[in-house]
Design a protein around this motif. Sequence first.
Motif, PDB file in Angstrom:
ATOM      1  N   HIS A 153      -5.454  -5.560  -1.219  1.00  0.00           N
ATOM      2  CA  HIS A 153      -4.988  -5.506   0.035  1.00  0.00           C
ATOM      3  C   HIS A 153      -5.275  -4.771   1.593  1.00  0.00           C
ATOM      4  O   HIS A 153      -4.992  -3.662   1.936  1.00  0.00           O
ATOM      5  CB  HIS A 153      -3.884  -4.649  -0.303  1.00  0.00           C
ATOM      6  CG  HIS A 153      -2.802  -5.568   0.510  1.00  0.00           C
ATOM      7  ND1 HIS A 153      -2.056  -6.755   0.162  1.00  0.00           N
ATOM      8  CD2 HIS A 153      -1.492  -4.786   0.725  1.00  0.00           C
ATOM      9  CE1 HIS A 153      -0.997  -6.272   1.691  1.00  0.00           C
ATOM     10  NE2 HIS A 153      -0.888  -4.797   1.801  1.00  0.00           N
ATOM     11  N   PRO A 197      -8.357  -0.208   0.608  1.00  0.00           N
ATOM     12  CA  PRO A 197      -9.052   0.723   2.336  1.00  0.00           C
ATOM     13  C   PRO A 197      -8.098   0.045   4.178  1.00  0.00           C
ATOM     14  O   PRO A 197      -7.913  -1.567   4.175  1.00  0.00           O
ATOM     15  CB  PRO A 197     -10.171   0.349   2.778  1.00  0.00           C
ATOM     16  CG  PRO A 197     -11.062  -0.551   1.949  1.00  0.00           C
ATOM     17  CD  PRO A 197      -9.865  -1.233   1.056  1.00  0.00           C
ATOM     18  N   ASN A 198      -7.965   0.944   4.564  1.00  0.00           N
ATOM     19  CA  ASN A 198      -7.754   0.355   6.332  1.00  0.00           C
ATOM     20  C   ASN A 198      -8.896   0.205   7.225  1.00  0.00           C
ATOM     21  O   ASN A 198      -9.819   0.364   6.542  1.00  0.00           O
ATOM     22  CB  ASN A 198      -7.052   2.091   6.533  1.00  0.00           C
ATOM     23  CG  ASN A 198      -5.922   1.056   6.482  1.00  0.00           C
ATOM     24  OD1 ASN A 198      -5.668   0.921   5.386  1.00  0.00           O
ATOM     25  ND2 ASN A 198      -5.570   2.367   6.705  1.00  0.00           N
ATOM     26  N   GLN A 201       2.567   7.351  -1.425  1.00  0.00           N
ATOM     27  CA  GLN A 201       3.126   6.494  -1.060  1.00  0.00           C
ATOM     28  C   GLN A 201       4.246   5.786  -2.382  1.00  0.00           C
ATOM     29  O   GLN A 201       4.980   4.398  -1.961  1.00  0.00           O
ATOM     30  CB  GLN A 201       2.035   4.679  -1.320  1.00  0.00           C
ATOM     31  CG  GLN A 201       1.395   5.181   0.402  1.00  0.00           C
ATOM     32  CD  GLN A 201       0.841   3.995   0.510  1.00  0.00           C
ATOM     33  OE1 GLN A 201       1.168   2.669   0.866  1.00  0.00           O
ATOM     34  NE2 GLN A 201      -0.339   4.113   1.177  1.00  0.00           N
ATOM     35  N   TYR A 218      -0.171  -2.042  -8.830  1.00  0.00           N
ATOM     36  CA  TYR A 218      -0.222  -1.474  -7.297  1.00  0.00           C
ATOM     37  C   TYR A 218      -1.718   0.139  -7.673  1.00  0.00           C
ATOM     38  O   TYR A 218      -0.578   0.754  -8.546  1.00  0.00           O
ATOM     39  CB  TYR A 218       0.679  -1.266  -6.076  1.00  0.00           C
ATOM     40  CG  TYR A 218       1.315  -2.486  -6.478  1.00  0.00           C
ATOM     41  CD1 TYR A 218       2.618  -3.093  -6.450  1.00  0.00           C
ATOM     42  CD2 TYR A 218       1.226  -3.202  -4.254  1.00  0.00           C
ATOM     43  CE1 TYR A 218       3.407  -4.213  -6.532  1.00  0.00           C
ATOM     44  CE2 TYR A 218       2.165  -4.211  -4.006  1.00  0.00           C
ATOM     45  CZ  TYR A 218       2.568  -5.004  -5.249  1.00  0.00           C
ATOM     46  OH  TYR A 218       3.600  -5.909  -4.854  1.00  0.00           O
ATOM     47  N   HIS A 220     -10.183   7.667  -1.599  1.00  0.00           N
ATOM     48  CA  HIS A 220     -10.355   6.138  -1.854  1.00  0.00           C
ATOM     49  C   HIS A 220     -11.008   5.603  -3.765  1.00  0.00           C
ATOM     50  O   HIS A 220     -10.496   4.705  -3.602  1.00  0.00           O
ATOM     51  CB  HIS A 220     -11.422   4.944  -0.872  1.00  0.00           C
ATOM     52  CG  HIS A 220     -10.120   4.699   0.059  1.00  0.00           C
ATOM     53  ND1 HIS A 220     -11.260   5.276   2.097  1.00  0.00           N
ATOM     54  CD2 HIS A 220      -8.960   4.633   0.529  1.00  0.00           C
ATOM     55  CE1 HIS A 220      -9.322   5.426   2.293  1.00  0.00           C
ATOM     56  NE2 HIS A 220      -9.055   4.698   1.959  1.00  0.00           N
ATOM     57  N   ASP A 262       4.227  -5.816   2.340  1.00  0.00           N
ATOM     58  CA  ASP A 262       4.257  -5.541   0.755  1.00  0.00           C
ATOM     59  C   ASP A 262       5.339  -6.699   0.292  1.00  0.00           C
ATOM     60  O   ASP A 262       5.403  -6.942  -0.599  1.00  0.00           O
ATOM     61  CB  ASP A 262       4.134  -4.187   0.689  1.00  0.00           C
ATOM     62  CG  ASP A 262       2.941  -3.984   0.591  1.00  0.00           C
ATOM     63  OD1 ASP A 262       2.508  -4.735  -0.238  1.00  0.00           O
ATOM     64  OD2 ASP A 262       3.126  -2.686   0.826  1.00  0.00           O
ATOM     65  N   HIS A 315       7.438   4.303  -0.493  1.00  0.00           N
ATOM     66  CA  HIS A 315       7.316   2.572  -0.106  1.00  0.00           C
ATOM     67  C   HIS A 315       7.728   2.181  -1.046  1.00  0.00           C
ATOM     68  O   HIS A 315       8.070   1.020  -0.945  1.00  0.00           O
ATOM     69  CB  HIS A 315       6.315   2.694   0.936  1.00  0.00           C
ATOM     70  CG  HIS A 315       5.408   1.137   1.033  1.00  0.00           C
ATOM     71  ND1 HIS A 315       5.602   0.834   2.143  1.00  0.00           N
ATOM     72  CD2 HIS A 315       4.733   0.421   0.714  1.00  0.00           C
ATOM     73  CE1 HIS A 315       5.358  -0.384   2.102  1.00  0.00           C
ATOM     74  NE2 HIS A 315       4.846  -0.196   0.877  1.00  0.00           N
TER      75      HIS A 315
HETATM   76  N1  ARG Z   1      -4.200  -0.085   3.383  1.00  0.00           N
HETATM   77  C1  ARG Z   1      -3.362   1.419   2.965  1.00  0.00           C
HETATM   78  C2  ARG Z   1      -3.815   2.424   2.823  1.00  0.00           C
HETATM   79  O1  ARG Z   1      -5.059   3.269   2.980  1.00  0.00           O
HETATM   80  C3  ARG Z   1      -3.105   1.218   0.820  1.00  0.00           C
HETATM   81  C4  ARG Z   1      -1.996   0.021   0.656  1.00  0.00           C
HETATM   82  C5  ARG Z   1      -2.016  -0.383  -0.724  1.00  0.00           C
HETATM   83  N2  ARG Z   1      -1.290  -0.949  -1.058  1.00  0.00           N
HETATM   84  C6  ARG Z   1      -0.237  -1.848  -0.905  1.00  0.00           C
HETATM   85  N3  ARG Z   1       0.263  -2.874  -1.580  1.00  0.00           N
HETATM   86  N4  ARG Z   1       0.759  -1.686   0.390  1.00  0.00           N
HETATM   87  O2  ARG Z   1      -3.027   3.395   2.990  1.00  0.00           O
END
Ligand code: ARG
Length: 591
Positions: free
Chosen positions: A161, A125-126, A340, A334, A135, A316, A343
């Motif tokens: 992460h 999470p952020n 994503q 992942y 989540h 990443d 990405h």
């Molecule tokens: N923090 C990101 C989000 O909440 C997700 C990260 C996913 N992992 C990565 N290795 N990019 O959207």
Amino acid sequence: MERFARVAAKALSEVLERPVQTSDLETPPDPKLGDFGYPCFKLSKEFRKGPPQVAEQLVAQLNAKKELLGTLEASAAGPYVNFRVPQGEVLQSLLADILAGPGLGAYGKLPEASRGNWVLEYSSPNVAKPLNIYHLRPTALGAALDRIGRYRGFKVTSINHLGDWGKQYGMLAVAFRHFGIPLDMNLSMMELVNLYVQINAEVKKNPALEDQAREAFAKLEKGDPEITAFWQKCVKISLQEFDRIYKRLGVHFDHIWGESFYKDQLAPLLDLLRQKNLLVQSEGAWIVPVTDAQGKELPPCILEKSDGATIYATRDVAAAIYRFSQFAFDRMTYIVGGEQRLHFQQVFSVIRQMGPEYSWISRCEHVPTGLYRFKDAKMSTRNGNFITLEEVIDLAKTRVTELMEARRKNTPEGALPSAAPTDAITEAIAVGAVVFHDLGTDPARDVEFDIERVVDFEGETGPYLQYAHTRCLSILRKARETGVLKEAEGSAAFFDKKLIGKLGAPEELALIKTLGMFPLHLERTLTLAKASQLAHYLIDLTKAFGSFYRECRVLGDDPELSRARLMLVEATRRILAQGLGLMLVPVPERM
Ligand code: ARG
């Protein structure tokens, strides 16, 4: 059963002259058809025959080489080659294996770290945002694969992460200053979120703040002590909050390596990419042109913006390289939302182009997860944005309490414990319901969330399985009280070869075979990275147990037959508890 599935897969590999895995085998819809089915649809084109004709041909080839099958029987049914495991062998060896060892035993468990290194990244999470209900998808799936992977002998390394780097943390630092919030003031997560919302409102009036935020982040990247202190505060508040919820779910990580962890690896990475002539300048930014795994062109991957800042993708690329250097993984997964997808294609493509020493990138995969949809309009009008995971678990808890209260009122005196369930029990049921519902849905699909269906005691839910487990426990308890059973709970001495002869009813045999499928479903869950495999299996097992319990009286007049059947109850208890545990569903002793 797993052993037999391997024999079937190997026999098919021989006649087809190509690898066939046990995960290619399916479970026939009707046990009368057999125990494993191999679908022939894909072979149809190549063989220039209809799938049923392909199935017939394969069966003829298999039967011509009987030694390949051993005691297995093969037959064609429509487009499938079906395999049946012989009765006698199953009964004895399966029950002996499941009932071996104390406690829950270790059926289907492979020796620790006997298989490859698997890096699993999940949750992620952020910082400065609460754990949202969506989540739960990557968190629950990741944690379940983590547990199942370890159980099946992989050396799993789990990584969270965290999103803890980027301009928004510069913005938060500006907010602290702008609103004059002292560093040592106690802030809750929600206050932190509000701070971010408020500063963004300010930015609309005063765009200069935007530049300040950019500057603040640039300072943060250089390690400026004041900004770093603000940032650390945000990370600390967030981690405390996440931990509280991770604890409720039973989730923990080997490493919490957020994006910031890689900050010193970014400049060397950019140098390396430059040396390899991969970076191209475009509108002031540095990009790498990328393709998907099939070579189709994709939008380029930006690695350095025109203002010199690195971005999410840069971190990443660095993270993947670092993790390989640390763990030399055989697989890296992942678990991240489907939005994503591009990405990860971009990141993988950049690494793929770095040269043959980076060929390990082909062992990396993105498992995309779906979203949450709410039936209850009240919840969806909240924009999906601030329905926290915690609110949903608490909502489930309220619902569980209501249902249990209603059930207690409607049952005759003495039939159920008269005391209200403890908090630990309602918590276990609520968490089990929410998690099982999530994991039971194919991860790539969206979850339709309707609290009444999630907590339903009769539907195919977590509580339904937990209840089946407590039923096994109560049968065993009763058997002990009446002296039919002398063994203590979880005793290793459960299996008694002499009693096997007592078993033979179709429901008993069906239950034993279903129990034996446990390791195969664990393996399929890992191969496909879908816990819904295991969820469906546990529901099938509970149904098989239900038919057995309806048709076969466990505590009857013949003590030997009772004891034989108690072996099945104990075996079911073990697999259910083991399986639910691997899916993060707690197993209360009573409900
Ligand atoms: N923090 C990101 C989000 O909440 C997700 C990260 C996913 N992992 C990565 N290795 N990019 O959207």
